[in-house]
Design a protein around this motif. Structure first.
Motif, PDB file in Angstrom:
ATOM      1  N   PHE A  28      30.473  31.260  46.481  1.00  0.00           N
ATOM      2  CA  PHE A  28      30.877  32.261  45.798  1.00  0.00           C
ATOM      3  C   PHE A  28      29.794  33.223  45.390  1.00  0.00           C
ATOM      4  O   PHE A  28      29.789  34.373  45.618  1.00  0.00           O
ATOM      5  CB  PHE A  28      32.086  32.066  44.914  1.00  0.00           C
ATOM      6  N   THR A  29      29.284  32.875  44.216  1.00  0.00           N
ATOM      7  CA  THR A  29      28.268  33.688  43.557  1.00  0.00           C
ATOM      8  C   THR A  29      27.058  33.951  44.468  1.00  0.00           C
ATOM      9  O   THR A  29      26.567  35.219  44.208  1.00  0.00           O
ATOM     10  CB  THR A  29      27.846  32.790  42.361  1.00  0.00           C
ATOM     11  N   LEU A  51      34.068  29.217  34.509  1.00  0.00           N
ATOM     12  CA  LEU A  51      35.212  28.902  35.509  1.00  0.00           C
ATOM     13  C   LEU A  51      35.421  27.534  35.536  1.00  0.00           C
ATOM     14  O   LEU A  51      36.651  27.145  35.334  1.00  0.00           O
ATOM     15  CB  LEU A  51      34.689  29.413  36.767  1.00  0.00           C
ATOM     16  N   ALA A 104      39.089  26.005  34.471  1.00  0.00           N
ATOM     17  CA  ALA A 104      39.641  25.106  35.231  1.00  0.00           C
ATOM     18  C   ALA A 104      40.020  23.561  34.760  1.00  0.00           C
ATOM     19  O   ALA A 104      41.250  23.367  34.984  1.00  0.00           O
ATOM     20  CB  ALA A 104      38.787  24.804  36.705  1.00  0.00           C
ATOM     21  N   THR A 161      45.067  29.353  38.807  1.00  0.00           N
ATOM     22  CA  THR A 161      43.875  29.498  39.548  1.00  0.00           C
ATOM     23  C   THR A 161      43.658  31.256  40.202  1.00  0.00           C
ATOM     24  O   THR A 161      42.477  31.606  39.634  1.00  0.00           O
ATOM     25  CB  THR A 161      43.971  28.617  40.715  1.00  0.00           C
ATOM     26  N   ALA A 162      44.880  31.549  40.182  1.00  0.00           N
ATOM     27  CA  ALA A 162      44.907  32.998  40.691  1.00  0.00           C
ATOM     28  C   ALA A 162      44.339  33.991  39.341  1.00  0.00           C
ATOM     29  O   ALA A 162      43.345  34.671  39.441  1.00  0.00           O
ATOM     30  CB  ALA A 162      46.171  33.538  41.083  1.00  0.00           C
ATOM     31  N   LEU A 195      42.556  32.916  36.930  1.00  0.00           N
ATOM     32  CA  LEU A 195      41.085  32.520  36.779  1.00  0.00           C
ATOM     33  C   LEU A 195      40.091  33.167  37.692  1.00  0.00           C
ATOM     34  O   LEU A 195      39.152  33.710  37.267  1.00  0.00           O
ATOM     35  CB  LEU A 195      40.628  30.805  36.867  1.00  0.00           C
ATOM     36  N   LEU A 196      40.459  33.327  38.915  1.00  0.00           N
ATOM     37  CA  LEU A 196      39.846  33.902  39.968  1.00  0.00           C
ATOM     38  C   LEU A 196      39.635  35.378  39.765  1.00  0.00           C
ATOM     39  O   LEU A 196      38.469  36.011  39.622  1.00  0.00           O
ATOM     40  CB  LEU A 196      40.308  33.717  41.537  1.00  0.00           C
ATOM     41  N   LEU A 197      40.803  35.980  39.320  1.00  0.00           N
ATOM     42  CA  LEU A 197      40.905  37.318  39.147  1.00  0.00           C
ATOM     43  C   LEU A 197      39.919  37.764  37.892  1.00  0.00           C
ATOM     44  O   LEU A 197      39.407  38.711  38.136  1.00  0.00           O
ATOM     45  CB  LEU A 197      42.149  37.913  39.061  1.00  0.00           C
ATOM     46  N   SER A 222      37.565  35.978  36.828  1.00  0.00           N
ATOM     47  CA  SER A 222      36.002  35.884  36.973  1.00  0.00           C
ATOM     48  C   SER A 222      35.462  37.204  37.894  1.00  0.00           C
ATOM     49  O   SER A 222      34.496  37.589  37.860  1.00  0.00           O
ATOM     50  CB  SER A 222      35.569  34.479  37.567  1.00  0.00           C
ATOM     51  N   ALA A 223      36.396  37.463  38.773  1.00  0.00           N
ATOM     52  CA  ALA A 223      35.800  38.545  39.704  1.00  0.00           C
ATOM     53  C   ALA A 223      35.790  39.915  38.953  1.00  0.00           C
ATOM     54  O   ALA A 223      34.785  40.353  39.219  1.00  0.00           O
ATOM     55  CB  ALA A 223      37.021  38.693  40.654  1.00  0.00           C
TER      56      ALA A 223
END
Lengths: 253, 547
Positions: free
Chosen positions: B2-3, B35, B39, B205-206, B208-210, B212-213
């Motif tokens: 990802f990164t 992250l 998690a 998860t959503a 966290l993802l959002l 971090s984005a």
């Protein structure tokens, strides 16, 4: 040959330590008919002068023992009428000046032009009045020269102050005619002439109306100062007067 | 990953990009750790919630089971006692329709199941405590046993209450009839629990993802881009562009501070560089100046050294010339006199007629003596102190007089190239004429086959000695070879078959006495040009050379 007969009675003395000059000169003079004696030194010359009356004496300046000028000074006391012609191979400025001031008749630089020496001898024998004319302009110089020669004077003409001084160092002029244009060169020559020959009559002719120049000229020892234009008659008259003055002075002592 | 994907799209494909990637990668590493921690935390939280929830569900289900068992036992006790099978069947069937109920069974006091009044396929366990309500659970279900009993108190009414305290308080009064066995399924409750777990996991998860984005975007905008710009500017700076300047970033006080610091740094650098440049230029000009001064001093030194050497040499030569010159005059004079005598005595001698060569030879001897005398005069002239009789004098006059005495052969064309109006200079007229005559004669002698002698005079602004008059004698003759050009002013140096080598030395002495100098330019085969430079200011009176 005719001249030779006439010269028989005229005595001359040649003084030089250098045998070459002494013998060649005496030889020439003898050939010209003069009665020539020689001396190798000033002392010998004095002895000769005491013994005989010489009309002309040739005297070398640089000799061992008594110098030519010293000998000449002593000779003058013994025989003041003798014309002494100094001879030199060296540029002995001081000795030459002394000889000129003491009244040497001429200074001849070796090696000399014999014709010229002989004419000087002739002039001395005839007692000609010697006049030096210095004028930068050839035409006026020539005019003055001719007028003076017509009166029977011997004239030497020069165009520069330097030559004028050189001539004064070589001949015993009775009158020096100076045409002064610029204060620098000619006035210096005048001073130099005065220094060499305090007894000579200097006639200064100047085209300048400037009085200071005239005054300066008189101060520096000109006998008389004339302003241009100078008429020839007036000039001749002045020359005559100068000579008369000189003769009177010459007789006085 | 990802990164790295973000990085490769964010940075360009270059070495700098990899640097940026390393720099950004480091930051992303932290973000990744963040992250991971997020998690882990959320998993832990969710797990704990799951365990608690499961426990709560189990407890609730057990309560429900207990309640159901008790109420079922209460409802069934009387009909059981009365033997009313129909009622029992009805009650059990109705209870069997309740949610989560898997099976129900009625057991007698000995533990035998009444198959008529049963739901599902019950597998009743062996009773451990016959007179008490018992609830237990296994992985999939809740098991409840409740005692069927009749109160033997005064009243005939049946009590549905069968609490332990009551039962314990009056155990002897109750008549134990049998048991009700109920099995409740945990399936539904557990399914809903797992659904909840999955839901919350998804949500976390959503989030966290959002999050971090968003962090990445923010990072890119507020840190990475400014840093990239900074790196580019640094690179620019290192490349030598000190004018590199960063725009103020929109936000982030540290970045603003960094940008400002960078701009201040470049400004300081620029200023330092400017100062350095200025100092450098100053230094350079000073070095140049000093070098020039040194060079000039060196030249002066060399010149004066040469002058000293030359004047010493000249003095020695002068002394020698003076001594020898004068000494030779005596024998020369004697020889000249002898020749005069011989000629005079031979004039009317018969020997002359017999040998006509005699007068000719005497003439030759006379001429040679004249030549020797001239050489001696030159020598003495040279050795004498040059005493000037300076007076203001027009150079045209001196030149005209020079030309009057100059004897130029017809093959040499003499050109007068001067205009009127040259100011008069203070000079010794005769000596300068001597110089001019000498130079003109040299020029003519350099052109044996004829040529052109151009004499020019003009005012020159001059060198350090100030303005002066330049008189040039330019011929189209043989020229002087470069090896000789430095020597021509040396006394006794000559290239002529007949010459003393003193003429130019004398000329130089005279001109130098005037404070001037003689310049020579020559090209072999093309001709030479001698230029006399006479300063307009007053010359020194005496020029010491010897004696």
């Amino acid at each position: 040959m005719i001249m030779k007969e006439a010269n028989e009675t005229i005595r001359m003395l040649v003084v030089d330590d250098q045998a070459g000059i002494r013998l060649s000169l005496s030889g020439i003079l003898t050939r010209k008919g003069y009665r020539v004696s020689v001396a190798e030194s000033g002392e010998q010359a004095l002895e000769e002068v005491r013994r005989n009356d010489f009309r002309v004496i040739f005297m070398d300046i640089k000799m061992p023992g008594m110098s030519g000028v010293d000998a000449f000074v002593k000779i003058k006391e013994i025989s003041p009428r003798s014309a002494v012609i100094m001879m030199t191979a060296y540029a002995l400025e001081d000795e030459i000046r002394r000889a000129v001031r003491e009244g040497a008749y001429a200074v001849a630089h070796k090696p000399f032009d014999m014709e010229r020496i002989l004419s000087i001898v002739e002039e001395s024998l005839h007692g000609k009045t010697l006049i030096l004319v210095m004028d930068g302009a050839p035409a006026s110089r020539e005019g003055v020269k001719q007028a003076l020669e017509k009166k029977g004077y011997k004239v030497v003409d020069v165009e520069s102050a330097e030559e004028c001084v050189r001539q004064v160092k070589e001949r015993r002029f009775q009158i020096v005619l100076l045409d002064v244009k610029s204060p620098e060169g000619e006035m210096r020559a005048l001073k130099e002439v005065r220094d060499l020959r305090p007894d000579v009559a200097v006639i200064v002719v100047t085209a300048r109306s400037a009085e200071d120049l005239v005054e300066d000229a008189l101060k520096k020892g000109s006998f008389v100062c004339l302003s241009k234009p100078v008429e020839m008659d007036r000039l001749m008259e002045t020359v005559d007067r100068c000579l008369e003055e000189e003769n009177r002075r010459g007789r006085a002592p | 990953m990802f990164t790295s994907k973000i990085l490769t799209t964010g940075a360009g494909p270059s070495a700098a990009a990899s640097k940026a990637a390393r720099y950004a990668g480091l930051s992303f590493h932290y973000i990744l750790q963040l992250l991971a921690v997020g998690a882990l935390l959320s998993v832990l939280l969710i797990g704990q919630a799951f365990v608690q929830k499961k426990r709560a569900i189990l407890k609730e289900m057990e309560q429900r089971g207990g309640l159901l068992g008790e109420s079922l036992a209460g409802a069934c006790s009387l009909p059981y006692f009365m033997g009313d099978g129909e009622a029992l069947r009805f009650i059990v069937l109705r209870a069997g329709q309740l949610e989560d109920v898997v099976s129900i069974a009625l057991l007698d006091s000995r533990g035998n199941m009444d198959p008529a009044a049963a739901v599902g396929r019950p597998d009743p366990p062996r009773l451990r405590a016959p007179d008490r309500l018992e609830v237990w659970s296994d992985a999939r279900s809740i098991h409840v046993t409740a005692p069927l009993s009749i109160e033997r108190r005064g009243s005939a009414g049946l009590s549905m209450l069968s609490g332990e305290d009551e039962a314990a308080a009056e155990p002897s009064r109750a008549t134990f009839l049998g048991h009700v066995y109920v099995v409740l399924s945990l399936e539904r409750a557990m399914a809903s629990l797992w659904g909840q777990v999955w839901e919350s996991l998804l949500a976390t998860t959503a989030i966290l993802l959002l999050g971090s984005a968003a962090v990445v975007l923010l990072f890119r905008r507020t840190i990475l881009r400014p840093i990239q710009r900074l790196i580019a500017a640094m690179r620019d700076l290192r490349g030598g562009n000190l004018a590199a300047r960063l725009d103020d970033p929109a936000s982030g006080s540290e970045m603003v501070e960094l940008t400002r610091s960078f701009n201040e740094m470049t400004r300081d650098l620029r200023r330092a560089e400017d100062e350095l440049k200025q100092i450098n230029a100053e230094l350079e000009s000073r070095v140049q100046q000093r070098t020039g001064e040194l060079k000039r001093a060196n030249e002066d030194l060399r010149e004066s050294q040469e002058k000293v050497v030359r004047s010493e040499k000249l003095a020695a030569i002068g002394q020698l010339a003076s001594g020898v010159g004068h000494e030779l005059r005596n024998p020369l004079g004697a020889i000249q006199n002898v020749i005069y005598y011989l000629r005079d005595s031979l004039a009317d001698n018969p020997a002359l007629k017999q040998d006509p060569a005699l007068p000719e030879l005497l003439d030759i001897a006379q001429k040679e003596i004249k030549g020797a005398t001239n050489i001696l005069s030159d020598l003495l002239d040279f050795s004498r102190v040059v005493r000037l009789a300076p007076a203001p004098c027009a150079v045209e006059t001196v030149l005209e007089e020079t030309l009057q005495v100059l004897q130029a052969p017809p093959s040499v064309k003499v050109i007068r190239d001067w205009a009127a109006g040259i100011p008069a200079a203070v000079m010794d007229h005769q000596k300068m004429k001597q110089v001019f005559t000498n130079l003109a004669q040299n020029a003519i002698q350099a052109m044996p086959r004829g040529g052109e002698l151009r004499i020019s005079a003009r005012l020159e602004s001059g060198d350090d000695r100030g303005p002066g008059i330049a008189v040039e004698f330019k011929d189209t003759g043989e020229g002087i070879s470069p090896e000789f050009i430095k020597k021509i002013f040396e006394p006794l140096f000559t290239t002529k078959a007949k010459g003393t080598g003193l003429g130019l030395a004398i000329c130089q002495g005279i001109v130098e006495a005037h404070g001037g100098r003689i310049r020579v330019a020559s090209e072999p085969g093309k001709g030479s040009a001698f230029t006399v430079l006479i300063p307009l200011k007053e010359p020194p009176h005496d020029h010491e050379r010897s004696q």
